[in-house]
Design a protein around this motif. Structure first.
Motif, PDB file in Angstrom:
ATOM      1  N   GLU A  67       0.815  -1.214   0.000  1.00 22.43           N
ATOM      2  CA  GLU A  67       0.000   0.000   0.000  1.00 22.43           C
ATOM      3  C   GLU A  67       0.847   1.263   0.000  1.00 22.43           C
ATOM      4  OE1 GLU A  67      -3.214   0.282  -0.511  1.00 22.43           O
ATOM      5  OE2 GLU A  67      -3.051  -1.887  -0.789  1.00 22.43           O
ATOM      6  N   TYR A  68       1.951   1.227   0.747  1.00 18.98           N
ATOM      7  CA  TYR A  68       2.733   2.461   0.904  1.00 18.98           C
ATOM      8  C   TYR A  68       3.863   2.597  -0.107  1.00 18.98           C
ATOM      9  CZ  TYR A  68       0.325   4.677   4.698  1.00 18.98           C
ATOM     10  OH  TYR A  68      -0.632   5.350   5.426  1.00 18.98           O
ATOM     11  N   ALA A  69       4.006   1.603  -1.008  1.00 18.43           N
ATOM     12  CA  ALA A  69       5.080   1.680  -1.996  1.00 18.43           C
ATOM     13  C   ALA A  69       5.037   2.988  -2.800  1.00 18.43           C
ATOM     14  CB  ALA A  69       5.027   0.467  -2.926  1.00 18.43           C
ATOM     15  N   PRO A  70       3.866   3.423  -3.308  1.00 19.72           N
ATOM     16  CA  PRO A  70       3.867   4.671  -4.079  1.00 19.72           C
ATOM     17  C   PRO A  70       4.275   5.885  -3.245  1.00 19.72           C
ATOM     18  CG  PRO A  70       1.659   3.670  -4.044  1.00 19.72           C
ATOM     19  CD  PRO A  70       2.556   2.751  -3.322  1.00 19.72           C
ATOM     20  N   VAL A 190       9.499  -3.653  -3.666  1.00 16.81           N
ATOM     21  CA  VAL A 190      10.499  -3.269  -2.673  1.00 16.81           C
ATOM     22  C   VAL A 190      11.886  -3.196  -3.306  1.00 16.81           C
ATOM     23  CG1 VAL A 190      11.686  -4.037  -0.585  1.00 16.81           C
ATOM     24  CG2 VAL A 190       9.195  -4.058  -0.678  1.00 16.81           C
ATOM     25  N   LEU A 191      12.147  -4.126  -4.249  1.00 16.84           N
ATOM     26  CA  LEU A 191      13.448  -4.105  -4.933  1.00 16.84           C
ATOM     27  C   LEU A 191      13.638  -2.772  -5.654  1.00 16.84           C
ATOM     28  CD1 LEU A 191      13.453  -7.696  -6.482  1.00 16.84           C
ATOM     29  CD2 LEU A 191      14.680  -6.892  -4.442  1.00 16.84           C
ATOM     30  N   VAL A 192      12.567  -2.330  -6.342  1.00 19.96           N
ATOM     31  CA  VAL A 192      12.628  -1.061  -7.070  1.00 19.96           C
ATOM     32  C   VAL A 192      12.875   0.084  -6.087  1.00 19.96           C
ATOM     33  CG1 VAL A 192      11.360   0.501  -8.582  1.00 19.96           C
ATOM     34  CG2 VAL A 192      11.049  -1.970  -8.804  1.00 19.96           C
ATOM     35  N   ILE A 193      12.142   0.040  -4.958  1.00 25.96           N
ATOM     36  CA  ILE A 193      12.287   1.107  -3.963  1.00 25.96           C
ATOM     37  C   ILE A 193      13.713   1.145  -3.432  1.00 25.96           C
ATOM     38  CG2 ILE A 193      11.545   1.909  -1.685  1.00 25.96           C
ATOM     39  CD1 ILE A 193       8.784   0.782  -2.314  1.00 25.96           C
ATOM     40  N   ILE A 194      14.276  -0.067  -3.141  1.00 25.44           N
ATOM     41  CA  ILE A 194      15.631  -0.104  -2.588  1.00 25.44           C
ATOM     42  C   ILE A 194      16.634   0.484  -3.583  1.00 25.44           C
ATOM     43  CG2 ILE A 194      17.521  -1.641  -1.889  1.00 25.44           C
ATOM     44  CD1 ILE A 194      15.391  -3.437  -0.592  1.00 25.44           C
ATOM     45  N   VAL A 195      16.504   0.061  -4.845  1.00 21.76           N
ATOM     46  CA  VAL A 195      17.436   0.577  -5.859  1.00 21.76           C
ATOM     47  C   VAL A 195      17.349   2.099  -5.944  1.00 21.76           C
ATOM     48  CG1 VAL A 195      17.906   0.670  -8.335  1.00 21.76           C
ATOM     49  CG2 VAL A 195      17.471  -1.535  -7.230  1.00 21.76           C
TER      50      VAL A 195
END
Lengths: 366, 343
Positions: A67-70, A190-195
């Motif tokens: 939910e909070y990814a964006p 999450v992978l995208v967010i970490i990168v």
């Protein structure tokens, strides 16, 4: 006429010594905004694990991140923008517009998801660049510009979608962002967010570009005189903000498998709340990316824990509001508290730089 | 050595008044508004010329008008109040509650209650901003959440409907005096009073001074904190009044009433040529901005622009008007510099 001579005081200044001092580790931790947020995050998380029923369930963290990814994504460039003393209120509208572009291209024009995503991100970058142009080169206040583009970009989404209902994204790629990594609790996004978080962290804290972001926030004019291309820096930041918001838009479209005219509306305030909670000064010049990530996660964890505890969304709203107000007031008093606390002189004879505690408070327009 | 003395203007009062109007920043949006009304009326004469059209033209902007004027007073001091939408929602609901408790409550009491509730909320914002010296954007973003949450918590899925409001109150929402809606009359009176105060009273002028340079105002000894506090109280009170208006007009209130309208109020202020960084602008500008914003939404479908593109047009208009403001102020600066150099 007086002639300037290299006089004694200057020479003296060069060898001036300051007593090195330090505080205990606990005091240092609690007096540091970022550390305080991280501590709060850990405390709330651990408390919720022990006391909130079902919080330790297998899908809690997964749902929370999904939910909070964006919000997490958009908070990254927003951090840099607010550190320069500007703001971008149009991110959620950019998200909506790019989700609409993705939806129209994939569902109505049978474009493949990756191709549509690339187009959407390009469109988002363009929308961001438009904001940046008005702010950096026309010299308009970003608060006013992005209130305008908030309406404009949402209007683009409405115009693109009209009263159609866009749903049903084809292909295996659709569920990739929300698929779990192996058997873990983490969705692939999450992978995208970490990168991106690592990239933005490096950019902000380890490059000269990042230094100039802080410099601009402390003083636009001083930054210009010290050779920073202020306008270009702001243009780049707003463009990045638009591109990342568009990426978040593609994610939201795929996650919910549908696009509506109000997709993501209201997200801008959540993003800004997270950034400010994470210790970034609204006046600019101060902040750190790890604090912001902790700030957004704190809101996410609170949200999830309160929901599982049976509280409605209104309680969450109240708590986010109080946290925001309280944290700003607290950080306002931080320098004063810091001044009151005793310092232990470690070795009085050591030559050292003046410690930079990072409390660059300035009186300027918010 | 040159002597420069200030002589009384040789021009007549009328010439000066005309000159002031022609030079005013507000003229541009008045022209846009007039063109919009004219175009819409030529397309469909009932837009303004029918009884309903005339009433709607005046009545529809009255709520946003109040919010925009209150917001303008805060923006002039270099602050902003994002909590006005929540305040509006709370007072609209409180209005219904009062009538449910006692259907015979005089309308004037309800109006005063709305003003009072709004003023208390405004005082809270003002206190937080001035006492703790915290940026208003963050504080009012926070109070916006808290107040909306509190309202939702209190109201839940409950809602006030037409039967909760007595008939005479509901009628007030559309009642007209000499074809002019009562609510519009009140709103215009408020605009005039606030405008007069800002233009002539010492306190009003000091608000501008504080907004154009807070540090200088402080050094000069202006009671900055007290004035800013007052601006927030006024803004809250007007948002409260807007809540009563909203209840009268729509005869309904629920937990989401007025959510999102805060950005419209700020947008109206920005369109009206009020500088977002304080120190300049007029309530007339803000009021016309609100008028334009609401009228556009009604006029676009008539002008053949699909309703789906309205938001985009409004956004373009906001950006266009701040660009125009920027261009005009740059030109003014250049003229002043030239005048100085040739003096």
């Amino acid at each position: 006429m007086t002639t300037l001579t290299p006089d004694a005081p200057q020479a003296e200044r060069a060898t001036r010594t300051y007593p090195a001092y330090s505080r205990g580790p606990l005091a240092r931790l609690l007096l540091n905004r970022e550390a305080a947020v991280i501590v709060a995050l850990v405390v709330v998380f651990v408390y919720a694990l022990g006391n909130v029923q079902y919080f330790d369930g297998p899908l809690t963290v997964y749902n929370l991140l999904k939910e909070y990814a964006p919000i997490l994504l958009m908070a990254l460039p927003m951090t840099l923008i607010i550190i320069t003393g500007e703001i971008d209120l149009s991110v959620a509208s950019t998200l909506g517009a790019s989700a609409a572009v993705t939806g129209v291209l994939v569902v109505d024009h049978d474009l493949s998801v990756p191709a549509a995503a690339l187009v959407a991100i390009a469109v988002g970058a363009l929308l961001g660049a438009l904001n940046g142009f008005f702010v950096a080169y026309v010299g308009l206040p970003s608060l006013a510009v992005t209130i305008g583009s908030l309406a404009l970009y949402r209007g683009l989404a409405e115009g693109l979608i009209q009263d159609k209902r866009i749903s049903g994204f084809p292909g295996a790629l659709r569920t990739w962002p929300t698929d779990r990594i192996g058997s873990t609790q983490y969705p692939n996004i999450v992978l995208v967010i970490i990168v991106l978080a690592v990239l933005f962290g490096l950019l902000l804290h380890f490059t000269s570009f990042g230094r100039s972001v802080f410099e601009i926030g402390l003083s636009d004019e001083a930054a210009r005189f010290s050779g920073v291309n202020v306008a270009r820096t702001k243009l780049i930041l707003f463009t990045l903000s638009g591109a990342v918001a568009a990426l978040a838009g593609v994610y939201v479209a795929l996650k919910s498998n549908s696009v509506a005219t109000d997709t993501g509306s209201g997200f801008e305030l959540k993003v800004i709340a997270g950034v400010l909670l994470g210790g970034v000064s609204i006046f600019g010049g101060r902040g750190a990316l790890h604090g912001v990530i902790a700030g957004v996660l704190l809101i996410a964890v609170l949200n999830s824990a309160l929901q599982l505890d049976g509280q409605g969304s209104e309680v969450i709203q109240i708590i986010i509001g109080l946290l925001l107000v309280g944290s700003v007031i607290a950080s306002n008093f931080l320098p004063r508290i810091r001044a009151l606390l005793p310092r232990r002189a470690v070795s009085p004879e050591v030559t050292t730089k003046t410690p930079d505690n990072g409390d660059h408070t300035r009186k300027v327009a918010q | 050595m040159s002597t420069s003395t200030l002589a009384p203007s040789q021009e007549s009062a009328v010439t000066r008044a005309v000159r002031t109007v022609l030079r005013s920043r507000e003229l541009a949006i008045v022209i846009v508004l007039a063109l919009l009304l004219l175009l819409a009326t030529t397309r469909r004469s009932s837009f303004v010329l029918s009884a309903d059209g005339w009433r709607d033209t005046l009545l529809a902007p009255s709520i946003l008008l109040l919010l925009a004027v209150g917001q303008m007073v805060v923006v002039v001091t270099r602050n902003v109040d994002l909590s006005v939408g929540s305040t509006l929602g709370i007072t609209a609901y409180v209005t219904g509650k009062i009538f449910v408790a006692n259907p015979d409550t005089p309308v004037i009491v309800v109006f005063l209650a709305g003003l009072a509730v709004g003023a208390v909320i405004g005082a809270l914002n003002g206190l937080l901003v001035t006492l703790f010296k915290v940026p208003a954007l963050v504080i009012t973003l926070g109070t916006m959440y808290v107040l909306r949450g509190a309202l939702t918590h209190e109201v839940g899925s409950d809602r006030m409907n037409a039967q909760d409001y007595p008939a005479h109150f509901e009628k007030l929402g559309t009642q007209q005096v000499l074809t002019i809606p009562v609510l519009t009359v009140i709103a215009v009176l408020v605009v005039a009073a606030v405008g007069y105060y800002l233009h002539t009273a010492r306190g009003g002028r000091e608000l501008y001074a504080i907004g154009s340079d807070p540090d200088a105002a402080d050094l000069y000894g202006l009671p900055a904190a007290r004035r800013v506090f007052g601006a927030f109280v006024l803004c809250g009170a007007l948002a409260g009044l807007a809540g009563v208006f909203s209840a009268a007009r729509y005869a309904t209130a629920f937990s989401g009433t007025g959510s999102g309208i805060e950005l419209q109020a700020v947008a109206a202020v920005v369109i009206g040529g009020v500088a977002i960084f304080g120190g300049s602008g007029t309530v007339w500008g803000a009021a016309i901005g609100a008028f334009l914003l609401v009228t556009i939404n009604r006029a676009l479908p008539i002008l053949g622009i699909s309703e789906f593109w309205q938001g985009a047009v409004v956004g373009a208009l906001i950006i266009g008007s701040i660009v125009l403001d920027r261009v005009l102020s740059l030109r003014r600066t250049r003229q002043l510099v030239e005048a100085r150099d040739h003096a």
